[in-house]
Design a protein around this motif. Structure first.
Motif, PDB file in Angstrom:
ATOM      1  N   THR A   1       0.853  -1.185   0.000  1.00  0.00           N
ATOM      2  CA  THR A   1       0.000   0.000   0.000  1.00  0.00           C
ATOM      3  C   THR A   1       0.890   1.237   0.000  1.00  0.00           C
ATOM      4  OG1 THR A   1      -1.769  -1.078   1.257  1.00  0.00           O
ATOM      5  CG2 THR A   1      -1.763   1.312   1.246  1.00  0.00           C
ATOM      6  N   VAL A   2       0.535   2.217  -0.825  1.00  0.00           N
ATOM      7  CA  VAL A   2       1.216   3.516  -0.817  1.00  0.00           C
ATOM      8  C   VAL A   2       0.177   4.586  -0.548  1.00  0.00           C
ATOM      9  CG1 VAL A   2       2.597   5.189  -2.104  1.00  0.00           C
ATOM     10  CG2 VAL A   2       2.922   2.739  -2.508  1.00  0.00           C
ATOM     11  N   SER A   3       0.462   5.456   0.421  1.00  0.00           N
ATOM     12  CA  SER A   3      -0.375   6.619   0.675  1.00  0.00           C
ATOM     13  C   SER A   3       0.536   7.827   0.828  1.00  0.00           C
ATOM     14  CB  SER A   3      -1.212   6.438   1.945  1.00  0.00           C
ATOM     15  OG  SER A   3      -2.189   5.430   1.762  1.00  0.00           O
ATOM     16  N   ALA A   4       0.048   8.980   0.358  1.00  0.00           N
ATOM     17  CA  ALA A   4       0.858  10.194   0.433  1.00  0.00           C
ATOM     18  C   ALA A   4      -0.020  11.380   0.777  1.00  0.00           C
ATOM     19  CB  ALA A   4       1.582  10.435  -0.898  1.00  0.00           C
ATOM     20  N   GLY A   5       0.577  12.377   1.399  1.00  0.00           N
ATOM     21  CA  GLY A   5      -0.098  13.630   1.700  1.00  0.00           C
ATOM     22  C   GLY A   5       0.856  14.773   1.455  1.00  0.00           C
ATOM     23  N   LEU A   6       0.324  15.910   1.018  1.00  0.00           N
ATOM     24  CA  LEU A   6       1.153  17.067   0.688  1.00  0.00           C
ATOM     25  C   LEU A   6       0.406  18.350   1.025  1.00  0.00           C
ATOM     26  CD1 LEU A   6       3.276  17.506  -2.522  1.00  0.00           C
ATOM     27  CD2 LEU A   6       1.802  19.345  -1.774  1.00  0.00           C
ATOM     28  N   GLU A   7       1.082  19.235   1.711  1.00  0.00           N
ATOM     29  CA  GLU A   7       0.549  20.549   2.059  1.00  0.00           C
ATOM     30  C   GLU A   7       1.678  21.583   1.982  1.00  0.00           C
ATOM     31  OE1 GLU A   7      -2.264  22.010   2.747  1.00  0.00           O
ATOM     32  OE2 GLU A   7      -3.599  20.275   2.724  1.00  0.00           O
ATOM     33  N   PRO A   8       1.366  22.858   1.803  1.00  0.00           N
ATOM     34  CA  PRO A   8       0.017  23.416   1.620  1.00  0.00           C
ATOM     35  C   PRO A   8      -0.503  23.115   0.222  1.00  0.00           C
ATOM     36  CG  PRO A   8       1.653  25.149   1.476  1.00  0.00           C
ATOM     37  CD  PRO A   8       2.398  23.907   1.838  1.00  0.00           C
ATOM     38  N   ALA A   9      -1.679  22.549   0.136  1.00  0.00           N
ATOM     39  CA  ALA A   9      -2.199  22.023  -1.125  1.00  0.00           C
ATOM     40  C   ALA A   9      -2.266  23.069  -2.234  1.00  0.00           C
ATOM     41  CB  ALA A   9      -3.593  21.432  -0.891  1.00  0.00           C
ATOM     42  N   TYR A  10      -2.557  24.307  -1.871  1.00  0.00           N
ATOM     43  CA  TYR A  10      -2.776  25.339  -2.895  1.00  0.00           C
ATOM     44  C   TYR A  10      -1.569  26.251  -3.094  1.00  0.00           C
ATOM     45  CZ  TYR A  10      -7.548  23.809  -2.184  1.00  0.00           C
ATOM     46  OH  TYR A  10      -8.681  23.040  -2.074  1.00  0.00           O
ATOM     47  N   HIS A  11      -0.531  26.080  -2.263  1.00  0.00           N
ATOM     48  CA  HIS A  11       0.628  26.962  -2.343  1.00  0.00           C
ATOM     49  C   HIS A  11       1.931  26.177  -2.327  1.00  0.00           C
ATOM     50  CE1 HIS A  11      -2.041  30.393  -1.394  1.00  0.00           C
ATOM     51  NE2 HIS A  11      -2.637  29.541  -0.576  1.00  0.00           N
ATOM     52  N   VAL A  12       1.881  24.866  -2.553  1.00  0.00           N
ATOM     53  CA  VAL A  12       3.082  24.051  -2.475  1.00  0.00           C
ATOM     54  C   VAL A  12       4.145  24.595  -3.426  1.00  0.00           C
ATOM     55  CG1 VAL A  12       2.187  22.401  -4.182  1.00  0.00           C
ATOM     56  CG2 VAL A  12       3.984  21.702  -2.609  1.00  0.00           C
ATOM     57  N   GLY A  13       5.390  24.628  -2.927  1.00  0.00           N
ATOM     58  CA  GLY A  13       6.474  25.170  -3.731  1.00  0.00           C
ATOM     59  C   GLY A  13       7.345  24.109  -4.357  1.00  0.00           C
ATOM     60  N   GLY A  14       8.108  23.365  -3.538  1.00  0.00           N
ATOM     61  CA  GLY A  14       9.103  22.477  -4.114  1.00  0.00           C
ATOM     62  C   GLY A  14       9.063  21.041  -3.658  1.00  0.00           C
ATOM     63  N   ASP A  15       8.042  20.608  -2.962  1.00  0.00           N
ATOM     64  CA  ASP A  15       7.925  19.198  -2.572  1.00  0.00           C
ATOM     65  C   ASP A  15       7.256  18.391  -3.677  1.00  0.00           C
ATOM     66  OD1 ASP A  15       9.046  19.815  -0.164  1.00  0.00           O
ATOM     67  OD2 ASP A  15       7.441  18.957   1.062  1.00  0.00           O
ATOM     68  N   ALA A  16       7.635  17.134  -3.794  1.00  0.00           N
ATOM     69  CA  ALA A  16       6.991  16.232  -4.751  1.00  0.00           C
ATOM     70  C   ALA A  16       7.230  14.797  -4.301  1.00  0.00           C
ATOM     71  CB  ALA A  16       7.531  16.444  -6.162  1.00  0.00           C
ATOM     72  N   PHE A  17       6.365  13.907  -4.760  1.00  0.00           N
ATOM     73  CA  PHE A  17       6.535  12.481  -4.488  1.00  0.00           C
ATOM     74  C   PHE A  17       6.175  11.700  -5.747  1.00  0.00           C
ATOM     75  CE2 PHE A  17       2.133  13.432  -3.419  1.00  0.00           C
ATOM     76  CZ  PHE A  17       1.438  12.401  -4.033  1.00  0.00           C
ATOM     77  N   ASP A  18       6.645  10.469  -5.805  1.00  0.00           N
ATOM     78  CA  ASP A  18       6.326   9.619  -6.950  1.00  0.00           C
ATOM     79  C   ASP A  18       6.421   8.160  -6.519  1.00  0.00           C
ATOM     80  OD1 ASP A  18       5.592   9.188  -9.623  1.00  0.00           O
ATOM     81  OD2 ASP A  18       7.664   8.815 -10.225  1.00  0.00           O
ATOM     82  N   TYR A  19       5.687   7.317  -7.212  1.00  0.00           N
ATOM     83  CA  TYR A  19       5.797   5.870  -7.027  1.00  0.00           C
ATOM     84  C   TYR A  19       5.297   5.201  -8.301  1.00  0.00           C
ATOM     85  CZ  TYR A  19       0.780   6.132  -6.273  1.00  0.00           C
ATOM     86  OH  TYR A  19      -0.566   6.365  -6.446  1.00  0.00           O
ATOM     87  N   ALA A  20       5.734   3.995  -8.529  1.00  0.00           N
ATOM     88  CA  ALA A  20       5.271   3.212  -9.680  1.00  0.00           C
ATOM     89  C   ALA A  20       5.603   1.753  -9.432  1.00  0.00           C
ATOM     90  CB  ALA A  20       5.919   3.695 -10.978  1.00  0.00           C
ATOM     91  N   LEU A  21       4.724   0.884  -9.882  1.00  0.00           N
ATOM     92  CA  LEU A  21       4.929  -0.550  -9.761  1.00  0.00           C
ATOM     93  C   LEU A  21       5.416  -1.090 -11.102  1.00  0.00           C
ATOM     94  CD1 LEU A  21       4.637  -2.865  -7.735  1.00  0.00           C
ATOM     95  CD2 LEU A  21       2.320  -3.232  -8.594  1.00  0.00           C
ATOM     96  N   ASP A  22       6.544  -1.790 -11.087  1.00  0.00           N
ATOM     97  CA  ASP A  22       7.133  -2.356 -12.299  1.00  0.00           C
ATOM     98  C   ASP A  22       7.435  -3.824 -12.029  1.00  0.00           C
ATOM     99  OD1 ASP A  22       8.375  -2.902 -14.675  1.00  0.00           O
ATOM    100  OD2 ASP A  22      10.067  -1.525 -14.391  1.00  0.00           O
ATOM    101  N   GLY A  23       6.478  -4.699 -12.411  1.00  0.00           N
ATOM    102  CA  GLY A  23       6.645  -6.113 -12.105  1.00  0.00           C
ATOM    103  C   GLY A  23       6.659  -6.325 -10.605  1.00  0.00           C
ATOM    104  N   GLY A  24       7.775  -6.860 -10.100  1.00  0.00           N
ATOM    105  CA  GLY A  24       7.888  -7.115  -8.670  1.00  0.00           C
ATOM    106  C   GLY A  24       8.570  -6.016  -7.899  1.00  0.00           C
ATOM    107  N   THR A  25       8.779  -4.859  -8.521  1.00  0.00           N
ATOM    108  CA  THR A  25       9.489  -3.761  -7.871  1.00  0.00           C
ATOM    109  C   THR A  25       8.583  -2.545  -7.731  1.00  0.00           C
ATOM    110  OG1 THR A  25      11.623  -4.474  -8.778  1.00  0.00           O
ATOM    111  CG2 THR A  25      11.475  -2.210  -7.971  1.00  0.00           C
TER     112      THR A  25
END
Length: 418
Positions: A194-218
């Motif tokens: 399971t992957v869950s993420a949260g980011l704030e401030p939602a309307y003024h975010v400057g330089g934070d980011a996240f990413d995920y992806a499923l590739d086979g077993g990784t």
């Protein structure tokens, strides 16, 4: 009687019509197609971008002919269905100024059902229907309808400015507009992770980011914190995110090479005047082996059986964008089934009250651990965490705050961590 109509035919007709139905007309289309089921007062709500409210899809009215209003997630029965991802049964209110009263499932007489609308583990919103009687068949049909409506909403929202405006409760700044377009959905799961993420401030975010992806077993995981809080910070984060994906997909490169490619991409654009910290990780979901590189970022935590099992310290590497040399610090750790990996940016733990008190790492980890002990799902845990941090800072964050919670599970630990 509900249950007698051919639900397969009804679902099929709704799917066929939705191809040419704009989002503004989706609620009316759903109401028309499900009329043979005997449901009344059909209401479709979606979650606001900062998940504090459920907002109605356009064109809906209550039994008095008045447009539906948004409802609070934390203080209503509809919100309870969203928070707990369960059907909530209520006695329909006959007075618009009287709150609904919760009823146990199986109560006799007309009942309103609030049903969570899920796309996988993403909580899209809530469906409300009133039925003359409620039994197992009615609950099954209502669940099926909620799932179908969730898919229909998801299929249209990316191409609808109306939807974007609908779920916003504030004006969106340019940097945030750019980053939200690039980010993946905040919740995703399979039977082993399971992957869950949260980011704030939602309307003024400057330089934070996240990413995920499923590739086979990784499972690929990345979290970034770019220097600054302006549009240039957003551009830096966007370059980091895009370089991460491009090198991962194009070359299937290793983590050290990918982090070096991100370093090159940012330096090439900003001549080494901007940088981003980050953690890039690969989780083998078959074995639980975690591999990661840390480019100047706060180390992730491993939560196990109600405690912080370890801090994932690793040989430090320089932030990406400064062009100070290749990364060298690849680290590995064997996770146990049921472990939760907690990644975050410094805006989480460095949040300050007006009196200067820090939220802190211990308070942060304890908050997540306590919600897990209470049986709260990962998405709901992060929703509450973000709002707790906002409350801690009286609604005004001094820095972007991003968190990712990744759970790995196998065998008897394959619980549905929605």
């Amino acid at each position: 009687m509900i249950g007698c109509p051919d639900t397969g035919r009804i679902w099929g007709g709704l799917v066929r019509d939705h191809h040419l139905t704009p989002l503004d007309d989706l609620a009316a289309s759903v109401i028309e197609h499900v009329r043979p089921l005997g449901f009344t007062e059909i209401m479709i709500y979606v979650a606001s971008l900062r998940p504090l409210y459920l907002v109605p899809l356009p064109g809906q009215c209550d039994v008095y002919g008045e447009p539906l209003n948004r409802v609070a997630i934390d203080t209503t029965l509809a919100g309870r269905a969203y928070r707990n991802q369960e059907i909530v049964q209520a006695r329909p209110a006959t007075d618009p100024y009287v709150a609904e009263a919760a009823e146990p499932l199986g109560s006799e007489g007309p009942r309103r059902l609030w049903v969570p609308m899920l796309n996988g583990t993403e909580r899209v919103g809530v469906l409300g229907v009133t039925a003359p009687v409620v039994d197992d068949t009615i609950e099954r049909i209502a669940n099926e309808l909620a799932s179908l409506v969730a898919l229909l909403v998801v299929s249209k929202r990316a191409y609808s400015d109306a939807f974007a405006r609908l779920v916003r409760t504030e004006e969106m700044h340019l940097s945030a507009e750019m980053l939200w377009t690039l980010l993946p959905i905040r919740n995703f799961a399979t039977d082993t992770m399971t992957v869950s993420a949260g980011l704030e401030p939602a309307y003024h975010v400057g330089g934070d980011a996240f990413d995920y992806a499923l590739d086979g077993g990784t499972l690929h995981i990345g979290i970034f914190d770019a220097m600054g809080h302006d549009t240039s910070a957003g551009l830096t984060a966007a370059i980091a995110l895009s370089a991460y994906r491009n090198n991962r997909r194009r070359r299937r490169a290793g983590l050290l090479d990918i982090s070096d490619a991100i370093d090159e991409a940012i330096a090439g654009q900003f001549a080494s005047s901007r940088f981003a910290t980050g953690v890039l990780a690969d989780l083998d979901i078959r074995t639980g082996w975690l591999t990661w590189v840390n480019r100047g970022h706060p180390p992730p935590l491993v939560l196990r059986q109600g405690r912080v099992a370890s801090v994932l310290d690793s040989p430090p590497d320089t932030p990406m964008g400064l062009h100070l040399g290749p990364a060298a610090g690849l680290a590995r750790r064997q996770l146990e089934p049921g472990d939760r990996l907690l990644l975050y940016t410094d805006g989480i733990v460095e949040a300050l009250t007006p009196d200067g008190e820090r939220f802190g790492l211990d308070r942060f980890a304890d908050f997540v651990i306590r919600r897990e002990a209470d049986g709260v799902s990962a998405p709901e845990t992060l929703r509450r965490l973000i709002h707790s941090i906002l409350s801690y800072q009286r609604g005004q964050l001094q820095d972007d705050a991003t968190v990712m919670l990744v759970e790995w599970r196998t065998g008897r630990h394959q619980k549905l961590a929605l």
